[in-house]
Enzyme design. Structure first.
Site, mmCIF file in Angstrom:
data_model
loop_
_atom_site.group_PDB
_atom_site.id
_atom_site.type_symbol
_atom_site.label_atom_id
_atom_site.label_comp_id
_atom_site.label_asym_id
_atom_site.label_seq_id
_atom_site.Cartn_x
_atom_site.Cartn_y
_atom_site.Cartn_z
ATOM 1 N N GLY A 11 -39.248 -43.392 16.098
ATOM 2 C CA GLY A 11 -38.028 -44.299 16.343
ATOM 3 C C GLY A 11 -37.483 -45.008 15.433
ATOM 4 N N GLY A 13 -34.941 -47.338 15.776
ATOM 5 C CA GLY A 13 -34.078 -48.556 16.298
ATOM 6 C C GLY A 13 -34.589 -49.853 15.642
ATOM 7 C CG PHE A 14 -32.735 -53.442 16.730
ATOM 8 C CD1 PHE A 14 -32.263 -54.418 15.628
ATOM 9 C CD2 PHE A 14 -31.963 -53.000 17.303
ATOM 10 C CE1 PHE A 14 -30.792 -54.608 15.299
ATOM 11 C CE2 PHE A 14 -30.520 -53.083 17.571
ATOM 12 C CZ PHE A 14 -29.973 -54.029 16.432
ATOM 13 C CB VAL A 79 -41.337 -38.257 19.093
ATOM 14 C CG1 VAL A 79 -42.520 -38.362 19.492
ATOM 15 C CG2 VAL A 79 -40.820 -38.192 17.768
ATOM 16 C CD GLU A 170 -23.119 -58.490 26.499
ATOM 17 O OE1 GLU A 170 -23.626 -59.670 25.747
ATOM 18 O OE2 GLU A 170 -23.636 -57.412 26.231
ATOM 19 C CG ASP A 300 -36.636 -51.485 24.748
ATOM 20 O OD1 ASP A 300 -36.906 -52.783 24.487
ATOM 21 O OD2 ASP A 300 -35.651 -51.178 24.537
#
Length: 419
Positions: A11, A13-14, A79, A170, A300
């Site tokens: 992963g 991501g952040f 994955v 948003e 997450d």
């Protein structure tokens, strides 16, 4: 002579990227794997979906971002899971052995088993969904010019956003301003009375994790921008040109955006370990999978606890977990024990279009322009570190403040699987 330990991070991501960066000076070889070859700045994904930003402004190549990290290598792959007993990460290119594994594969849209939602609604968790939604909204305006009657045109121009959390709020604010400030100029015969932006929330308030006064401020801001907010409105079914509420009310709309639920990626379920709510992997205080100390789960995908409460799916949580795991791996390489994770809450915020946002930073609560200024500062800091192009970001902030930025209203001619 044995080689250095191999750390695989699944992963980019952040969580995954932060962990890779923190391992820069650790005596390990890092293999970063992701199904995409880009890192997505997800806080601004809604602006791609509302045509305010181009994809290249929120997505950057992973290889470019890890270029300064000489012990990190990237491979693109899907994955599928992991064999924790044999220390193998399972991918569509075959199994890959590891010494330490960090699973950070993120989240996906959760339709709660409702097939009509999965078939007809749009999620907003990745770049492809953002682009599909962007194309859909602009295509609806183009199609409305050929509508044979007012009812058909109203259905085409009704945009229903389900879920009153930060993403839904948003997106609703962005759509309202896109329509009022941009599309009204481009579609000169557009009657704004025929356009509806609906925000449907099943509970009694929007932004449920915020303080009550900020919930009220957000609601007022949305309504002032022309968003029709419906509280206590649970969606039961979605069809091609309508949605039905649990009350039985039917609303004509051909665009439904589902922001009311996410769950962990499918990697967690493939591990054959204990899962918590939202199919998140239960981990110990050190973010290790019980009985498998060489496997960490962060972001997450992880059901990490802070006392009795499970930590939310937020970027600050993911990044703090990543930093802790990187430090722990460094300790374990030197035969030191793992240390428990402690989360420091930096606060939460949500923007409601231009010059309006709510920010909850501990005991400090901001709304309106002050909240928006705080939101802008926080995002500028993060995006600058993400893109390293401060002049571009200052220009973007200026354009966004005054809304002079030209919006590229280009619709691709493509089949839409949702009709």
């Amino acid at each position: 002579m044995p080689g250095r330990p191999r750390v695989i991070i699944a992963g980019a991501g952040f969580a995954g990227l932060t962990c890779a960066r923190r391992l820069k000076r650790v005596d390990v070889d890092v293999l970063l794997i992701d199904r995409n070859n880009y890192h997505l700045f997800t806080p601004l994904l809604y602006q791609v979906a509302s045509a305010l930003l181009d994809p290249g402004e929120v997505a950057r190549p992973v290889r470019e971002l890890i270029r300064p990290l000489h012990n990190v290598e990237f491979r693109q792959a899907d994955v599928n899971g992991a064999d924790l007993q044999r220390k193998l990460l399972l991918t569509d290119h075959g199994p890959i052995p590891y010494d330490y594994l960090v699973l950070a594969t993120g989240a996906q849209t959760d339709y709660f088993g409702n097939e009509s939602l999965a078939r007809h609604a749009y999620g907003l968790t990745d770049l492809n969904e953002g682009l599909a939604l962007r194309n859909r909204v602009l295509a609806r305006f183009e199609a409305s010019r050929w509508a044979k009657g007012a009812e058909e045109r109203r259905t085409l121009l009704t945009f229903a956003i389900v879920g009153g959390g930060p993403t839904g709020v948003e997106l609703a604010g962005a759509y309202a301003e896109l329509i009022r400030l941009v599309l009204r100029k481009d579609f000169r015969d557009l009657d704004l009375k025929e356009v509806r932006v609906l925000l449907l929330e099943a509970s009694d308030n929007v932004l449920g994790t915020f303080a009550p006064e900020l919930q009220v401020a957000a609601l007022r801001s949305l309504e002032s921008k022309g968003v029709e907010v419906r509280l206590g409105a649970r969606v039961a079914e979605v069809a091609k040109d309508s949605l039905t509420l649990a009350s039985g009310e039917e609303i004509g709309t051909s665009t439904v955006v589902w922001t009311a639920g996410v769950m962990a990626s499918s990697v967690g379920a493939a591990l054959e370990v204990e899962l918590g709510r939202q199919k998140r992997v239960k981990v110990g205080p050190t973010l290790q999978v019980p009985d498998y100390p060489s496997c960490f789960v962060i972001g997450d995908l992880a059901a990490a606890s802070d006392g009795d409460a499970v930590l939310p799916m937020l970027i600050p949580v993911a990044m703090q977990e990543a930093r802790r795991v990187a430090a722990t791996i460094g300790d374990m390489v030197h035969k030191l024990p793992a240390s428990p994770f402690r989360y420091k809450d930096p606060g939460i915020m949500a923007t409601i279009g231009r010059n309006s946002a709510v920010a909850q930073l501990g005991s400090v609560h901001l709304s309106g322009f002050m909240g928006w200024a705080m939101w802008l500062v926080v995002h500028l800091v993060n995006v600058v570190s993400f893109r390293s192009r401060i002049l571009v970001l200052i220009n973007w902030a200026w354009d966004y403040l005054f809304y002079d930025r030209p919006v590229r209203l280009i619709v691709r001619a493509a089949d839409d699987p949702r009709g």
